[in-house]
Write a protein that holds these residues in place. Sequence first.
Motif, short mmCIF file in Angstrom:
data_model
loop_
_atom_site.label_atom_id
_atom_site.label_comp_id
_atom_site.label_asym_id
_atom_site.label_seq_id
_atom_site.Cartn_x
_atom_site.Cartn_y
_atom_site.Cartn_z
N ARG A 57 4.33 5.78 -5.26
CA ARG A 57 4.35 5.87 -6.72
C ARG A 57 3.36 6.92 -7.21
O ARG A 57 3.64 7.69 -8.15
N SER A 58 2.17 6.98 -6.60
CA SER A 58 1.19 8.00 -7.00
C SER A 58 1.70 9.40 -6.70
O SER A 58 1.56 10.32 -7.53
N TYR A 90 0.82 -1.20 0.00
CA TYR A 90 0.00 0.00 0.00
C TYR A 90 0.87 1.27 0.00
O TYR A 90 0.62 2.24 -0.74
N LEU A 91 1.91 1.24 0.84
CA LEU A 91 2.80 2.40 0.89
C LEU A 91 3.52 2.60 -0.44
O LEU A 91 3.74 3.74 -0.90
N TRP A 92 3.87 1.52 -1.12
CA TRP A 92 4.55 1.63 -2.43
C TRP A 92 3.64 2.26 -3.46
O TRP A 92 4.04 3.10 -4.24
N TRP A 93 2.34 1.86 -3.41
CA TRP A 93 1.37 2.47 -4.33
C TRP A 93 1.21 3.98 -4.04
O TRP A 93 1.13 4.79 -4.95
N ILE A 120 4.26 14.54 -8.44
CA ILE A 120 5.42 15.44 -8.40
C ILE A 120 6.02 15.60 -9.78
O ILE A 120 6.40 16.71 -10.19
N ASP A 121 6.11 14.49 -10.54
CA ASP A 121 6.64 14.58 -11.91
C ASP A 121 5.76 15.48 -12.78
O ASP A 121 6.27 16.27 -13.60
#
Length: 277
Positions: free
Chosen positions: A17-18, A11-14, A23-24
């Motif tokens: 990534r979001s 969950y933290l990785w998702w 930010i990008d």
Amino acid sequence: SPHELLRSARYLWWIVRSDQKTIDGWQRELDEATAEEARLDQERAQLLLSAGEAAARREVALSAREAAGGSREWTPPRKIDDGNDGRRVVARYTQPVVERVWISEEERAEIPVTKREIVQEAPPAPIVDMDLSSESAPPLATEELKPTAPFERSKALLPMPARGALVRSGRGLAIKAKAGDPIRAVHGGEVARILWIRGFGNVCILDHGEGWHTVYGHAEAFSVEAGDWVNSGGRIGTVGDTGSLEGARLHFEVRQDRVPQDPLDWLKVPAGIARPD
């Protein structure tokens, strides 16, 4: 438990990534906004330069008009009264009709013929020597091209010598222009001196007559030499950082009989450039 730990990590990785995608996206928008701002700054600088050149050409034209005995004030043209009360006049053109008539030989012989008077041709014009070599050609009267309006009449009308923000600098102004930008004469004059001065780098002094001089410092290089005549708005060199501790800039002064004057009283600062306190 290990299962809950792996699930929480997923969950933290998702989430990370979001957030990274967000930010990008913000970074791309920031880069586009920065590029657009640079483009607008370039267009604004070009418009300021064009405004300065137009003001210089206008001043030269007004000086020539005043020297010819005219007025510096613009007067609208008077309406010409054509007697038509403002109605549009349309000219109608009718092509003439040529009618051919056939006559016999007997009728042609009866038509009286007048003799033409033969006029003696004019004698040929003498041959003019067209040798345009430098030895035979007369020297150009460059003095006639110099503006005759005094420098003191250009107060608050002089164009900017370079484009950039204005800050006070000693006895003159510092114009924060970019390195390599053109330096232009604010008024017609003769190049009095090209020299190096500690703290000001490459310096050019223009003599405008009657004790009036303008000074241009920190130049990268000058394209004129002492004794040259420069018209108003003419290019004399490029902006640099010679002798400067704060980067590229143009140091500008106005002097009368070696007494410094406030350049802001003489320059016509375009809209969009803040005037220093």
